[in-house]
Design an enzyme around this catalytic site. Structure first.
Site, mmCIF file in Angstrom:
data_model
loop_
_atom_site.group_PDB
_atom_site.id
_atom_site.type_symbol
_atom_site.label_atom_id
_atom_site.label_comp_id
_atom_site.label_asym_id
_atom_site.label_seq_id
_atom_site.Cartn_x
_atom_site.Cartn_y
_atom_site.Cartn_z
ATOM 1 N N ALA A 5 0.957 -1.048 -0.212
ATOM 2 C CA ALA A 5 -0.070 0.108 -0.092
ATOM 3 C C ALA A 5 1.114 1.170 0.338
ATOM 4 C CB ALA A 5 -1.030 0.222 0.827
ATOM 5 N N GLU B 120 0.994 5.274 1.381
ATOM 6 C CA GLU B 120 0.204 6.160 2.528
ATOM 7 C C GLU B 120 0.398 7.872 2.157
ATOM 8 O OE1 GLU B 120 4.059 4.991 2.342
ATOM 9 O OE2 GLU B 120 5.517 6.935 2.455
ATOM 10 N N ASN B 121 -0.004 7.844 0.727
ATOM 11 C CA ASN B 121 -0.519 9.182 -0.431
ATOM 12 C C ASN B 121 -1.079 10.360 1.248
ATOM 13 O OD1 ASN B 121 0.286 8.169 -2.443
ATOM 14 N ND2 ASN B 121 -1.271 6.988 -2.505
ATOM 15 N N GLU C 275 0.191 2.865 6.838
ATOM 16 C CA GLU C 275 0.071 3.864 6.012
ATOM 17 C C GLU C 275 -0.415 4.235 7.054
ATOM 18 O OE1 GLU C 275 1.420 3.218 3.878
ATOM 19 O OE2 GLU C 275 1.395 0.926 3.634
HETATM 20 N N1 B3K Z 1 6.310 3.731 1.242
HETATM 21 C C1 B3K Z 1 5.506 2.734 0.489
HETATM 22 C C2 B3K Z 1 6.574 1.987 0.211
HETATM 23 C C3 B3K Z 1 6.768 2.583 -1.298
HETATM 24 C C4 B3K Z 1 7.726 1.845 -2.087
HETATM 25 C C5 B3K Z 1 8.149 1.942 -3.520
HETATM 26 N N2 B3K Z 1 9.300 1.637 -4.334
HETATM 27 C C6 B3K Z 1 4.218 1.716 1.529
HETATM 28 C C7 B3K Z 1 4.647 1.743 2.824
HETATM 29 O O1 B3K Z 1 5.997 2.178 3.001
HETATM 30 O O2 B3K Z 1 4.173 2.035 4.127
HETATM 31 ZN ZN ZN Z 2 6.390 2.476 4.477
#
Ligand code: B3K
Ligand code: ZN
Length: 850
Positions: free
Chosen positions: A255, A257-258, A291
């Site tokens: 997932a 976290e936008n 997230e």
């Molecule tokens: N921050 C994203 C992961 C993005 C991966 C890009 N290749 C999910 C997470 O760690 O919550």
């Molecule tokens: Zn993360």
């Protein structure tokens, strides 16, 4: 220190080369005119020169974009384009850059940037996907306020922040481009609300495809519990009036976290008792929490550059583990986390892909979303908390949140907060961020005149680019027991700081039995000559649940290693100790299930390597069969009773009391199935009214090679449910024995439901193959060749997932010359493929450089 990456690729990026951005962004306005192959993205970006930057070059990232027009303050920007970006002459004063580009979401199979999944539009921008949407300074230290307009015929059109209506969105919180998101599709949603501690009502939605709505309530409940937990434990409140989650079938990871618009792999949010196992429910709860927690640790405070990835990931994993512990019980959660850590992170740390929690160079950042950055990153936070205590930990976190809110930060910023609240120098502690490799800690004990002394000696093996290591601060929790099992010394933290460091325990009547590294207080490999009698004693008596389990694990590892290395038979003492655990009514079913889930075949391979032997996966597989059969026989008289007692009646609930009973009941079923030819499992399969029970039964039947009818019935029942069919694909491969596994995987790639463009389906087949140690390492090399063939095919479609799956080869140096040769050939063949992606090139190069 030589740099391993330097020998790899001229595109290598170094932490030491960081410079601030030349221009900062005050606001971004984006308009999307959606079309499957001709989406237009119109941008209006207000720039201003960064007073802190020496370099005044105006450079914007941009990849696979068709530029229609670009202006600066309304005048043609005369942009110079490369495959990677755009440069133009820009004024040394604030200005507006406007551009129009065209992109093709429906042909974007890499699933990075704007793409389509089952007819819906969605985005994935972390780490560097925004540059595939439009020209922008796509780096996390450029934060800005975004306003977005989405034009299209889709019923639902979403972006970050607040909904202004008519496809218009505004996010008041400055954010880096990697947190941008857009979704458009004919979706339906579950709506709910959450009232924050200061009394603000937040609208919550989970958007899914029509037909999936019944799978959303659990996720919604998990979200609300996460929001509450973050208020209660970290004092963090949500900061927008809206929080949206969207489920997408084609997604490269779990997932994302936008800000205000989390996008989830449907496997990480959709849950129903019929289609999801207890394990799925747990994973979903964890990922939703993770997230959501990123809103503070990641979004409001983000990373200055991608080398600081663990700043948000390690901390957020630590927080989701705390949440799961509070929700499901700390002992069982800790054991499960350590199992994961050892299976993935220790394996990584011990091989060619070892890297520090904060790497100092990379070619493709997507290759560094690793177990080391995430899981070891979380362990480092846990050690910090252990060293400074809970109160100082939360005080330091508060300082971090207050001081750095709205900033893009570094590990130094984080550590400084704890130095300030404690007055403690964390320089040595920070080695945990810069030195790769798992420390080995050996222990010697001495007993004299009522004083018991433990002497620890630490060393860390060389890892790529790091030949020598300095001693670290290692918090080792120690308790002492007397021969009746009474605790004569409550848990004490021994802070090992030197290479050799002794700790004395005085005033004891008799020589105690030590329980070392309780709760797995440090992510180390403890090397200690420990007798099996002592292990059995700790399994029976240790007051620390982690070490109680650990003692059982050490016993079973020892038994299995001797079975493989010396053709030994399973020890009666070990079997007796297990039976005693099973009979102990004071122990939780979840704990018993964990004690009975013996080490994986991959663990045994590593244990043999640690003992100076070359593992033979076929032999390990056969020994594991004998081992499991012996346990089943030793448990014979108890199994029916355990199985009956662990039946859960009433409607399904994912709560841990029930899940733990099912886990122990199904462990009993697995043992029974080794004795009764699968009769009980067949009955359970017929009677099952939830996926946990159905899948556990099918698993027993397939293992016993009697499940053909049920396997077909399962497929027929679930053929329209993609997530269940993923499980079905994985089962065929994980239960196939020896060289039948590559054959099964190959046959499944020809199945009508196999779809190389769907990462979940690809992982179901090839993740299962990589996880079937004896099958993957079939002596004829068919496992290696098959995976290589499919990684080459996948790389042309989805480089990120292909690169991730290449880690199946990371242990190649463990094995015999024949296997090594075949794995090297497979890796060389991948590497030599014309037009191979940078992602997979970097991975194969690093693995081969072992
Ligand atoms: N921050 C994203 C992961 C993005 C991966 C890009 N290749 C999910 C997470 O760690 O919550
Ligand atoms: Zn993360």
């Amino acid at each position: 220190m030589k740099d391993a990456a330097a020998t790899i690729d001229p595109r290598t990026i170094y932490l030491k080369d960081y410079t601030p951005p030349s221009y900062l962004v005050d606001s971004v306005e984006l308009t999307f005119k959606l079309h499957p192959t001709e989406t237009r993205v119109i941008s209006r970006i207000a720039f201003r020169p960064n007073p802190d930057a020496a370099d005044k070059t105006f450079y914007l990232h941009g990849e696979k974009l068709q530029l229609i027009s670009a202006t600066i303050d309304g005048v043609d920007a005369q942009a110079k384009l490369t495959d990677l970006g755009l440069t133009a002459q820009a004024p040394d004063a604030p200005f507006v850059f406007e551009a129009e580009v065209e992109i093709s979401p429906s042909t974007n199979t890499a699933l990075e940037g704007l793409y389509m999944s089952n007819g819906m539009y969605c985005t994935q921008c972390e780490a560097e996907g925004f540059r595939k949407i439009t020209y922008y300074p796509d780096r996390p230290d450029v934060m800005s306020v975004f306003s977005v307009t989405v034009e299209g015929k889709e019923k639902v059109k979403l972006s970050n922040g607040n909904d202004l209506g008519g496809g218009k969105w505004h996010d008041p919180h400055p954010k880096p481009a990697y947190l941008f998101a857009l979704v458009a599709g004919d979706l339906v949603n579950l709506h709910d609300t959450f009232t924050t501690k200061s009394g603000r009502e937040v609208d919550l939605n989970i958007y899914v495809r029509d037909g999936d709505l019944h799978k959303t309530p659990f996720g919604m409940d998990a979200l609300k519990r996460s929001m509450k937990w973050d208020e209660d434990v970290y004092g963090r409140e949500y900061d927008l009036d809206l929080f949206n989650i969207v489920a997408v079938d084609d997604f490269n990871m779990g997932a994302m976290e936008n800000k205000g618009l989390n996008i989830f792999n449907s496997s990480a949010v959709l849950a129903s008792p019929d289609t999801s196992t207890d394990g799925n429910f747990h994973r979903i709860e964890t990922i939703i929490a993770h997230e959501y927690f990123h809103n503070w640790t990641g979004n409001r405070i983000t990373c200055r550059d991608w080398f600081q990835l663990c700043l948000k990931e390690g901390l957020t994993v630590f927080r989701d583990q705390q949440f799961s512990g509070d929700t499901r019980g700390h002992a069982v959660e800790r054991i499960a986390d350590v199992l994961q850590l050892r299976a993935r992170q220790f394996r990584e740390d011990n091989g060619p892909l070892a890297h520090p929690v904060r790497p100092d160079s990379f070619v493709e950042i997507n290759n560094f979303y690793t177990a080391t950055v995430y899981e070891k990153g979380a362990e480092v936070i846990g050690m910090l908390k252990t060293l400074i205590g809970d109160q100082a930990y939360y005080k330091g976190c508060d300082l971090y949140f207050t001081r750095h809110d709205g900033q893009a930060c570094t590990i130094e910023d984080w550590l400084k907060c704890f130095e300030e609240v404690t007055g403690r120098d964390l320089t040595q502690f920070s080695l945990w961020y810069s030195q790769a490799g798992t420390p080995r800690v050996s222990v010697k004990e001495a007993w004299k005149d009522g004083t018991y002394t433990l002497t620890f000696t630490q060393s860390t093996p060389a890892t790529p680019g790091q030949d020598t290591k300095d001693p670290r601060v290692i918090p080792i929790a120690v308790g002492l027991l007397d021969e009746t099992g009474k605790e004569v010394q409550a848990t004490r933290i021994c802070e090992v700081t030197d290479e050799v460091h002794a700790f004395r325990f005085t005033g004891l009547d008799v020589k105690p039995i030590p329980s070392i590294n309780r709760g797995f207080s440090a992510p180390i490999i403890l090397e200690r000559d420990q007798s099996n009698e002592e292990r059995a004693f700790l399994l029976a008596h240790d007051t620390d649940p982690f070490n109680k389990w650990e003692a059982g694990r050490a016993l079973s590892r020892d038994v299995l290693v001797r079975m493989v290395a010396e053709d030994a038979t399973p020890d009666q003492a070990y079997l007796d100790a297990l039976v005693a655990v099973a009979r102990d009514d004071t122990l939780d079913p979840g704990f018993k299930a964990l004690v009975f889930s013996g080490p994986s075949q991959d663990d045994i391979a590593q244990a043999l390597v640690d003992g100076g032997l070359t593992p033979d996966p076929t032999k390990i597989h056969l020994a594991a069969q004998t081992f499991n059969l012996s346990i089943a026989q030793a448990m014979q008289d108890l199994l029916q009773r355990i199985y009956a007692e662990m039946q859960v009646t009433g409607p399904y609930s994912a709560k841990s009391e029930d899940a733990d009973k099912r886990a122990w009941g199904n462990a009993a079923l697995a043992m029974l199935s080794r004795l009764d030819g699968g009769a009980q499992a067949a009955k359970q399969f017929d009677d099952a009214d939830n996926m946990t029970q159905q899948l556990a039964a099918l698993s027993c039947l397939l293992r016993a090679e009697v499940g053909e009818t049920q396997n077909q019935a399962f497929y027929d029942q679930w053929k329209d449910d993609r997530l269940v069919i993923d499980k079905w694909f994985a089962m065929q491969v994980s239960h196939a024995k020896l060289d039948a596994a590559p054959k099964a995987a190959q046959a499944l790639t020809a199945h009508a439901d196999f779809d190389i463009t769907n990462p979940n389906r690809f992982r179901a087949v090839f993740g299962a193959l990589a996880g079937n140690t004896a099958g993957f390492h079939s002596p004829d090399g068919s496992g290696y060749a098959l995976l290589a063939d499919w990684l080459i095919k996948l790389d042309a479609i989805n480089p990120q997932t292909a690169a991730r799956m290449s880690t199946a080869f990371e242990t190649w140096k463990r094995y015999d010359a024949d296997r090594q040769g075949m794995m090297r050939d497979a890796l060389e063949r991948i590497k030599a493929t014309p037009d191979l992606s940078g992602d997979l090139t970097e991975m194969t190069t690093r693995i081969l450089n072992a």
